[in-house]
Design a protein around this motif. Structure first.
Motif, PDB file in Angstrom:
ATOM      1  N   LEU A  41       1.065  -1.032  -0.107  1.00 55.16           N
ATOM      2  CA  LEU A  41      -0.255  -0.019   0.122  1.00 55.16           C
ATOM      3  C   LEU A  41       0.188   1.244  -0.685  1.00 55.16           C
ATOM      4  O   LEU A  41       0.627   1.759  -0.740  1.00 55.16           O
ATOM      5  N   ILE A  82      -5.826  -6.047   6.773  1.00 49.71           N
ATOM      6  CA  ILE A  82      -5.277  -5.517   5.897  1.00 49.71           C
ATOM      7  C   ILE A  82      -3.412  -7.003   6.474  1.00 49.71           C
ATOM      8  O   ILE A  82      -3.622  -7.153   6.833  1.00 49.71           O
ATOM      9  N   TRP A  92      -3.425   1.409   4.360  1.00 50.08           N
ATOM     10  CA  TRP A  92      -4.751   1.656   3.863  1.00 50.08           C
ATOM     11  C   TRP A  92      -5.722   3.438   3.959  1.00 50.08           C
ATOM     12  O   TRP A  92      -5.649   4.005   2.649  1.00 50.08           O
ATOM     13  N   TRP A 198     -16.355  -0.733   5.472  1.00 45.89           N
ATOM     14  CA  TRP A 198     -15.501  -0.669   4.448  1.00 45.89           C
ATOM     15  C   TRP A 198     -16.145   1.384   3.902  1.00 45.89           C
ATOM     16  O   TRP A 198     -15.632   1.840   3.257  1.00 45.89           O
TER      17      TRP A 198
END
Ligand code: NOJ
Length: 564
Positions: A41, A82, A92, A198
């Motif tokens: 990421l 994650i 993230w 999310w």
């Protein structure tokens, strides 16, 4: 050129995704920031400026959730975490912030047909622990006799016997990816909760993985043994698929501003059109795969005699149907499961630049929301694999094993051929950033080999060249943003029978764009079937764009856009 026209659409409150160009990131291969050989990421954060420069409006991120990695993240062991190799939740969150700061939205991959066998739900399910015991499809019976004849999309039977529970479980993909039992309302509630979670964290949309497979028919009947894989007709578009999607929409996906695109393999254009037209299933778009299956369907049994040849008129036919029958199409030419677009549809050697820019012109002048796969904007092409040991892809390995068992392939050469024709790893080789070590992807050892041509094909070189594939993508994305006819205009195919030229008109109110693509390595003369008087050349992929289309002989893989 002033390409902007006032249209009635300007006054409408458009959904953001209708005007978007989406960029797909396969995180494992994008950019490694910590030298472990795997993209992460923070590596994406380092390159948000690159995405912004390209002009894309949204990123679809392939899975970064906690996963044992058998299918590189399409096997999730914790939907709310994650995976360590990609970083942590804070990374993230930083990514979302950096993207949003630049007005780039984030679409997360939703893998909800199955979990990883390491997911706590499966672990509890195999132990028979309530309420998880019914979270998956379990069938008791003879350990030598699977409950039905279904085969997995990745090769071999779609059932594995679990010694702990002393029962069979269903997996339409790898045995490490047990199918969730969507008949169970608890499963549906858990998945809806994951999506809301999310969404609350700032996700702008979702790509539903394997969406066509989540419903299975009552009784799990045997499939026709002549289909490949056997059973696919039962485990695609099951009877309750619409109801499940509707329920998810009511619970969460229907929220204003959320974009949902469903991956639907084994789906006809008619079916895709129906899903998109439905008001209640929450799907804004569907990935329909007929055009990318044109050479050789990845689902077919391997035939060493089969040729990779495909026919331009057949491609026109498929794309024209997608463009005209589906209310809002989702054009794409590549993704992490497909061969590289320039290798499949272009000439990745002699006309590499020309054919890669022709494909850019095609993708970015179609109606709908285009999806650009990572690396395509610099013309990345298929790698050359020598043997199975160079392959990571669970699907390629699974299918080679079952073809070997069935005696369809045996020699090393046939394996090499199969791997080069079918491996999903072509699309997964590391992103080529520079001509330095490992193409600037990592300071460590890359998890998958880097394509040999990285010294020539890389972002740094493309940035320095005003005629590069990258420069062309940037120009076309800008053009699409300022010229509404490319987004919304009606699509009309011209010259359907022409074997070299793919030409079409896009029309919106008084505005018309004409796109002429010489999709061949030989010159081709365009005799326009429609009036082109006063046509203005907007742009093309050779340095000098022919000023008028009619009667012009277009050069190999030449692509030009006119305003009529
Ligand atoms: C489709 C995904 O795109 C692919 O990469 C994956 O292997 C299967 N679904 C299973 O999740």
């Amino acid at each position: 050129m002033d390409t902007h026209v006032e249209t009635s659409e300007d006054s409408l409150d458009r959904e953001w995704w209708t005007e978007a160009v989406v960029y797909q990131i396969y995180p494992r291969s994008f950019n490694d920031s910590d030298g472990d050989g795997v993209g992460d990421l923070s590596g994406i954060v380092e390159n948000v400026a690159y995405l912004d420069e390209l002009g894309v409006d949204a990123v679809w991120l392939s899975p970064v959730y906690e996963s044992p990695g058998e299918d590189n993240g399409y096997d999730i062991s914790d939907y709310r975490a994650i995976d360590d190799q990609y970083g942590e939740l804070a990374d993230w969150e930083r990514l979302v912030e950096c993207l949003h700061d630049r007005d780039i939205r984030l679409i997360m991959d939703l893998v909800i047909n199955h979990t990883a066998d390491e997911h706590a739900w499966f672990q509890r399910s195999r132990a028979g622990e309530e309420p998880y015991d019914e979270f998956y499809y379990w069938r008791e019976g003879d350990p030598a006799e699977p409950p039905n004849n279904w085969e997995s999309i990745f090769g071999g039977p779609a059932w594995s016997y679990d010694d702990q529970r002393e029962a069979w479980y269903l997996h339409v993909f790898d045995e490490s990816q047990p199918d969730l039992n969507w008949r169970n309302p608890d499963v549906r509630r858990e998945i809806a909760d994951v999506i809301s979670w999310w969404r609350e964290k700032g996700t702008d949309g979702f790509r539903i993985d394997a969406a066509s497979h989540i419903s299975k028919p009552e009784g799990l009947p045997d499939g026709d043994p002549d289909t490949d894989p056997t059973g696919i007709a039962h485990y695609s578009h099951g009877p309750t698929l619409d109801a499940y999607l509707e329920e998810l929409t009511e619970r969460t996906l229907g929220e204003a501003g959320v974009m949902t695109v469903a991956e639907m393999g084994h789906t006809t254009v008619e079916q895709a059109a129906e899903y998109v037209a439905s008001e209640s299933n929450g799907l804004e778009m569907v990935f329909q795969f007929d055009h990318v299956g044109i050479g050789d369907s990845p689902e077919d049994l391997f035939d060493p005699e089969a040729s990779d040849e495909w026919d331009l008129t057949a491609l026109k036919d498929i794309v024209t149907r997608q463009q005209t029958e589906i209310a809002w199409p989702a054009p794409f030419l590549g993704n992490h499961d497909l061969p590289r677009a320039v290798s499949l549809f272009g000439d990745d050697e002699r006309y590499h630049r020309e054919s890669a820019t022709l494909l850019a012109t095609f993708l970015l002048t179609l109606r709908g929301t285009p999806f650009v796969y990572q690396g395509d904007a610099i013309g990345m092409h298929n790698a050359e694999f020598q043997h199975l040991a160079e392959i990571d892809d669970v699907m390629t390995i699974g299918r080679v094993e079952s073809l070997q068992e069935a005696g369809v392939i045996d020699s090393r050469e046939e394996v090499r051929q199969f791997v080069n024709e079918r491996s999903r790893d072509h699309a997964r080789t590391p992103m080529q950033w520079t001509d330095g070590k490992h193409a600037g992807f990592t300071d460590g050892s890359p998890w998958l080999k880097v394509n040999e041509r990285y010294t020539e094909i890389n972002v740094e070189a493309a940035r320095a060249d005003t005629h590069s594939v990258l420069a062309h993508y940037r120009e076309l994305i800008d053009l699409r943003h300022e010229w509404a006819v490319l987004v919304d205009g009606d699509y009309e195919l011209l010259l359907p029978e022409d074997e070299q030229l793919y030409a079409y008109r896009r029309t919106l109110s008084e505005e018309t764009a004409l796109i002429v693509l010489n999709w061949s390595a030989e010159p081709a003369t365009f005799e326009s079937p429609v009036p082109t008087d006063g046509a203005d050349a907007v742009t093309g992929n050779y340095t000098d764009v022919p000023s008028t289309p009619d009667g012009t002989t277009f050069r190999p893989y030449e692509a030009a856009i006119y305003r009529l």
